[in-house]
Design an enzyme around this catalytic site. Structure first.
Site, mmCIF file in Angstrom:
data_model
loop_
_atom_site.group_PDB
_atom_site.id
_atom_site.type_symbol
_atom_site.label_atom_id
_atom_site.label_comp_id
_atom_site.label_asym_id
_atom_site.label_seq_id
_atom_site.Cartn_x
_atom_site.Cartn_y
_atom_site.Cartn_z
ATOM 1 N N GLU A 156 43.287 33.544 42.547
ATOM 2 C CA GLU A 156 42.007 33.504 41.821
ATOM 3 C C GLU A 156 41.677 32.051 41.471
ATOM 4 O O GLU A 156 42.539 31.317 40.950
ATOM 5 C CB GLU A 156 42.141 34.360 40.542
ATOM 6 C CG GLU A 156 40.880 34.349 39.698
ATOM 7 C CD GLU A 156 40.832 35.475 38.666
ATOM 8 O OE1 GLU A 156 41.750 36.342 38.642
ATOM 9 O OE2 GLU A 156 39.874 35.470 37.866
ATOM 10 N N SER A 167 40.402 43.820 34.271
ATOM 11 C CA SER A 167 39.041 43.366 33.946
ATOM 12 C C SER A 167 38.270 44.488 33.255
ATOM 13 O O SER A 167 37.228 44.244 32.657
ATOM 14 C CB SER A 167 38.302 42.938 35.219
ATOM 15 O OG SER A 167 38.381 43.944 36.207
#
Ligand code: KIV
Length: 272
Positions: free
Chosen positions: A189, A53
């Site tokens: 996720e 990320s």
């Protein structure tokens, strides 16, 4: 709080496995540099994730796809420099584990050059051979299932996964296969909370969730989301813990307390 953490024993996979057995939640946050690593560790965070990320929150890219091995090694090294007791997990970036050999070579670099304690890979059953080979080489692995951000172009966007029973069953079967291949942890996720609850029960290894409800053994957030400093819209599953706190460390401590007590994530953070 900082004093307390400097005397904390280093967090190990064995300790996390015991926490799962005792139904004690643990905490994970992303970190990309030494200062944040020290601050989050001082707040009591158990696992620091050097997530790819970083491509979005540090480099300003629109996806994690452009992140390279060199980027990951550089940021993992920085986090390792600031971290003493937290377990240090690092992401294998896009296409860095396309073959078993490449996966082993690159995971070894993250550990030797970056200082990671374990690596995280995105994917399902097709990774079983890679996970087995990493495990044989003494490289601990976390298997990332559900929404796979590195596959965003293939998936056609960031969408909740495992809504239909067949897709849910596939996620459970693949997680069990990767556990059997030697994965030490799993991360899911953006899946329905009910599926995450089934998965938490089915797996003997700890399950970390993000956008997956409160049943998982642990929670992770991108630290910049947790502090409300990510540009653009906050994901529904996230929460700005800086609101009402007077420092970054107080916000991270609030996150740790909320996860450990089961207060976060609440129903309002769940994806249907
Ligand atoms: O890259 C990352 O930060 C991650 C988390 C979103 C789990 O993989």
């Amino acid at each position: 709080m900082y004093q307390e953490q400097t005397t904390r024993k280093p967090i190990t996979l064995t300790a996390l496995a015991k926490m799962k057995r005792n139904r004690e939640k643990f905490t994970v946050l992303t970190a990309y540099d030494a200062s944040f690593a020290a601050l989050l560790e001082a707040a009591g965070v158990d696992v620091l994730l050097v997530g790819d990320s970083l491509g979005m929150v540090i480099q300003g890219r629109s996806t994690t796809v452009p992140v390279t091995m060199d980027d990951m090694i550089y940021h993992t090294r920085l986090v390792a420099n600031g971290c003493r007791t937290a377990l240090l997990m690092a992401d294998m970036p896009f296409a860095s584990y396309a073959t078993v050999d490449q996966g082993v070579r690159n995971a070894a670099r993250l550990m030797q050059e970056g200082g990671a304690h374990l690596v995280k890979l995105e994917g399902g059953g097709w990774l079983a051979d890679t996970v087995r080979q990493l495990s044989r080489n003494g490289i601990p692995v976390c298997a990332h299932l559900g929404l796979l951000p590195q596959s965003v172009h293939k998936l056609g966007g960031y969408k909740v996964q495992g809504r239909e029973e067949a897709a849910a069953r596939q996620i459970i079967d693949e997680a069990l296969l990767l556990q059997e291949a030697g994965a030490d942890m799993a991360l899911v996720e953006c899946i329905p909370a009910e599926l995450a609850a089934r998965l938490t029960e089915a797996l003997t290894i700890p399950l970390i969730g993000i956008g997956a409800g409160a049943s998982c053994d642990a929670q992770v957030l991108v630290s910049y989301d947790m502090l409300g400093i990510t540009p653009g819209r906050r994901p529904k599953f996230s929460k700005n813990f800086l609101t009402g706190c007077d420092s970054l460390q107080a916000a991270a401590e609030a996150y740790v307390r909320a996860v450990k007590s089961g207060e976060f994530p609440g129903p309002e953070h769940c994806l249907a």
